[in-house]
Design an enzyme around this catalytic site. Structure first.
Site, PDB file in Angstrom:
ATOM      1  N   ASN A   1       0.878  -1.180   0.039  1.00 31.39           N
ATOM      2  CA  ASN A   1       0.156   0.171  -0.071  1.00 31.39           C
ATOM      3  C   ASN A   1       0.913   1.216  -0.055  1.00 31.39           C
ATOM      4  OD1 ASN A   1       0.673  -0.817   2.721  1.00 31.39           O
ATOM      5  ND2 ASN A   1      -1.051   0.364   3.410  1.00 31.39           N
TER       6      ASN A   1
ATOM      7  N   LYS B   1      11.731  -8.385   1.325  1.00 30.14           N
ATOM      8  CA  LYS B   1      11.006  -9.373   0.682  1.00 30.14           C
ATOM      9  C   LYS B   1       9.628  -8.297   0.558  1.00 30.14           C
ATOM     10  CE  LYS B   1       7.308 -12.174   0.200  1.00 30.14           C
ATOM     11  NZ  LYS B   1       5.855 -11.551  -0.274  1.00 30.14           N
ATOM     12  N   HIS B   2       9.470  -7.971  -0.583  1.00 34.13           N
ATOM     13  CA  HIS B   2       8.135  -7.069  -0.766  1.00 34.13           C
ATOM     14  C   HIS B   2       6.795  -7.900  -1.334  1.00 34.13           C
ATOM     15  CE1 HIS B   2       6.675  -3.233  -0.892  1.00 34.13           C
ATOM     16  NE2 HIS B   2       7.615  -2.574  -1.431  1.00 34.13           N
TER      17      HIS B   2
ATOM     18  N   SER C   1       4.104  -9.137  -3.392  1.00 35.79           N
ATOM     19  CA  SER C   1       4.176  -9.875  -4.718  1.00 35.79           C
ATOM     20  C   SER C   1       3.560  -9.118  -5.900  1.00 35.79           C
ATOM     21  CB  SER C   1       3.539 -11.269  -4.799  1.00 35.79           C
ATOM     22  OG  SER C   1       4.239 -12.303  -3.958  1.00 35.79           O
TER      23      SER C   1
ATOM     24  N   GLU D   1       4.322  -4.034  12.589  1.00 31.99           N
ATOM     25  CA  GLU D   1       3.124  -2.824  12.543  1.00 31.99           C
ATOM     26  C   GLU D   1       2.141  -3.554  11.617  1.00 31.99           C
ATOM     27  OE1 GLU D   1       1.003  -0.655  10.716  1.00 31.99           O
ATOM     28  OE2 GLU D   1       2.476   0.209   9.421  1.00 31.99           O
ATOM     29  N   LEU D   2       1.027  -3.890  12.008  1.00 28.37           N
ATOM     30  CA  LEU D   2       0.065  -4.654  11.688  1.00 28.37           C
ATOM     31  C   LEU D   2      -1.388  -3.982  11.388  1.00 28.37           C
ATOM     32  CD1 LEU D   2       0.445  -7.772  13.692  1.00 28.37           C
ATOM     33  CD2 LEU D   2       1.632  -7.243  11.697  1.00 28.37           C
TER      34      LEU D   2
ATOM     35  N   CYS E   1      -3.204   1.813   6.918  1.00 29.11           N
ATOM     36  CA  CYS E   1      -3.465   1.377   8.274  1.00 29.11           C
ATOM     37  C   CYS E   1      -3.945   2.171   9.188  1.00 29.11           C
ATOM     38  CB  CYS E   1      -2.127   0.546   8.899  1.00 29.11           C
ATOM     39  SG  CYS E   1      -1.608  -0.695   7.689  1.00 29.11           S
TER      40      CYS E   1
END
Length: 454
Positions: A131, A154-155, A157, A228-229, A262
């Site tokens: 995002n 690791k971005h 996909s 960070e969720l 978020c």
């Protein structure tokens, strides 16, 4: 196996990328570890110079990078330019401030000399979302690299081109080879990377389920994590609020990044006395937003990043309406190419509805009626999440008093929740743990080492 970069505004494929195999993944990890053995000894002046060069490259390539971001995940291009500028800012902030923050701190003890030093941990793996495909990466990378760590990305996909270009930017700025590398891998390969002996810590920004999985694997391997969720941020509007301003800012906050943030305002908790008046003002503000081609500078709301995300959002809206919510505006996918969803307001939202209980990751505002400010705080805290929150009251003393009772990592009084390199960013409860940005974010991935000399 390949990754697909798709334009969310048209549904057309931009390009495809081959996923890295096990041998290539292992080779890259080894190389990033080897780079750390040297990078950790590089002086702060040199690290700062390299990071300032990254900031310069970001600004030089701003238009190109913003357009790339828009084509790959649908962000309105005006917001994409702002994201690139913010990445340059965070690079400059840590280039200028980190040396002092990381300086040895003398401590009086029974030694002839004792002090606290801040040593790098090694290779830090970042598992990042789509995002904010540049900002999320740079807010981790700038402090981690300044502290002497090296980085693996690791971005998500669906943003492989952005991931590779970020690696390119660090190389262009003169960072030594392999100090920052991208891994084009799917989520199923993350566990093996965490297990690798050279990977010392993990940071993840993403969903709660992804955070739980990464935390479990890192915990098994005894490796430090920062998470960070998600968030379901409350936006409290008291009877003493400036309603026009609150409605205008609320609509922008809810629809920032086409609602895919978020820390967007998600649950509008409104006191009964001004409920209908605020609802009318919020509707006018939401209806006034320009929905369109994200490459057009005038566009304020673009498509959702993927078709499945739009469909999931619509299911949450429909389930909430079926449970008794009132549709004020929107509530549908738009009849056009791409993955667009209309800016939407659901009123009279109560517990038991997805619009109350779940995070809605799109341009949908849930409006909840409460009797007074006391009940507003209780509703604000009635969520598994605790990322951000805002309180609207012209009496700032009263607003601050309410803010102190809200369970969240950040509370803004009479302002839109945002991140800032100078201020710590992160959540509590199911929104994760640890902090990014500011002095606190810099300290997450260092060995706080006691040195005692007789």
């Amino acid at each position: 196996m390949s990754m697909v970069s798709m334009n969310p505004a048209t549904g057309e494929v931009n390009e495809t990328f081959e996923v890295y195999d096990t041998a290539k993944i292992s080779e890259i990890i080894d190389r990033v570890h080897g780079a750390w053995l040297d990078w950790r000894h590089v002086c702060f002046e040199e690290r700062s110079a390299r990071l300032l060069a990254v900031a310069q490259r970001l600004r030089t390539r701003s238009e190109e990078l913003a357009r790339m971001m828009t084509l790959e995940m649908g962000k309105p291009v005006a917001e994409a330019r702002g994201e690139i500028e913010k990445c340059a800012w965070v690079c400059e902030y840590y280039a200028q401030q980190a040396p002092a923050m990381l300086a040895d701190q003398p401590v009086a003890s029974d030694a002839s000399r004792s002090f606290v030093a801040f040593r790098p941990l090694g290779v830090v793996l970042a598992v990042m979302p789509w995002n904010f495909p540049f900002w999320q990466v740079f807010r981790f990378a700038a402090p981690a690299l300044m502290a002497g760590n090296t980085a693996l990305l690791k971005h998500s996909s669906n943003v492989p081109r952005c991931a590779l270009v970020i690696e390119e930017l660090f190389a262009e700025a003169g960072f030594p080879p392999d100090v920052f590398r991208t891994l084009l891998i799917g989520s199923g390969a993350v566990d093996k990377v965490i297990e690798h002996a050279h990977v010392r810590a993990v940071t993840l920004t993403g969903s709660e389920p992804a955070g739980r999985k990464v935390a479990a694997k890192a915990g098994q391997m005894l490796k430090k994590t920062v998470l960070e969720l998600g968030g379901s941020d409350p936006f409290i509007v008291t009877s003493g609020a400036g309603l026009e301003q609150a409605a205008q800012v609320g609509a922008r906050s809810r629809c920032l990044n086409s609602g895919q943030s978020c820390i967007a305002a998600k649950r509008f908790i409104v006191c009964d006395e001004i409920y209908e008046e605020f609802l009318g003002l919020l509707k006018a503000a939401m209806d006034g937003l320009v929905v369109g081609d994200p490459l057009d500078d005038a566009t304020q709301v673009g498509p959702q990043a993927r078709g499945d995300l739009r469909d999931e959002l619509h299911q949450q809206v429909q389930a909430s309406l079926a449970a008794g919510a009132r549709l004020v505006t929107g509530g549908k996918a738009l009849d056009r190419a791409g993955f667009y969803y209309a800016p939407t307001i659901l009123a009279d939202v109560v517990p038991g509805m997805p619009a109350y209980d779940e995070e809605l990751f799109g341009p949908v505002a849930s409006v909840i009626r409460v009797a007074d400010s006391e009940q507003a705080v209780a509703v604000a805290n009635d969520t598994p999440y605790g990322l951000g929150a805002s309180v609207w009251d012209r009496d700032t003393t009263r607003g601050r008093a309410l803010a102190e009772r809200i369970e969240a990592g950040a509370v803004f009084v009479n302002g839109m929740v945002k991140s800032d390199p100078r201020l710590p960013f992160g959540g509590i409860k199911a929104s994760g743990y640890g902090r990014e940005l500011s002095h606190y974010g810099l300290m997450e991935f260092v060995n706080v080492q006691t040195v005692w000399i007789a």
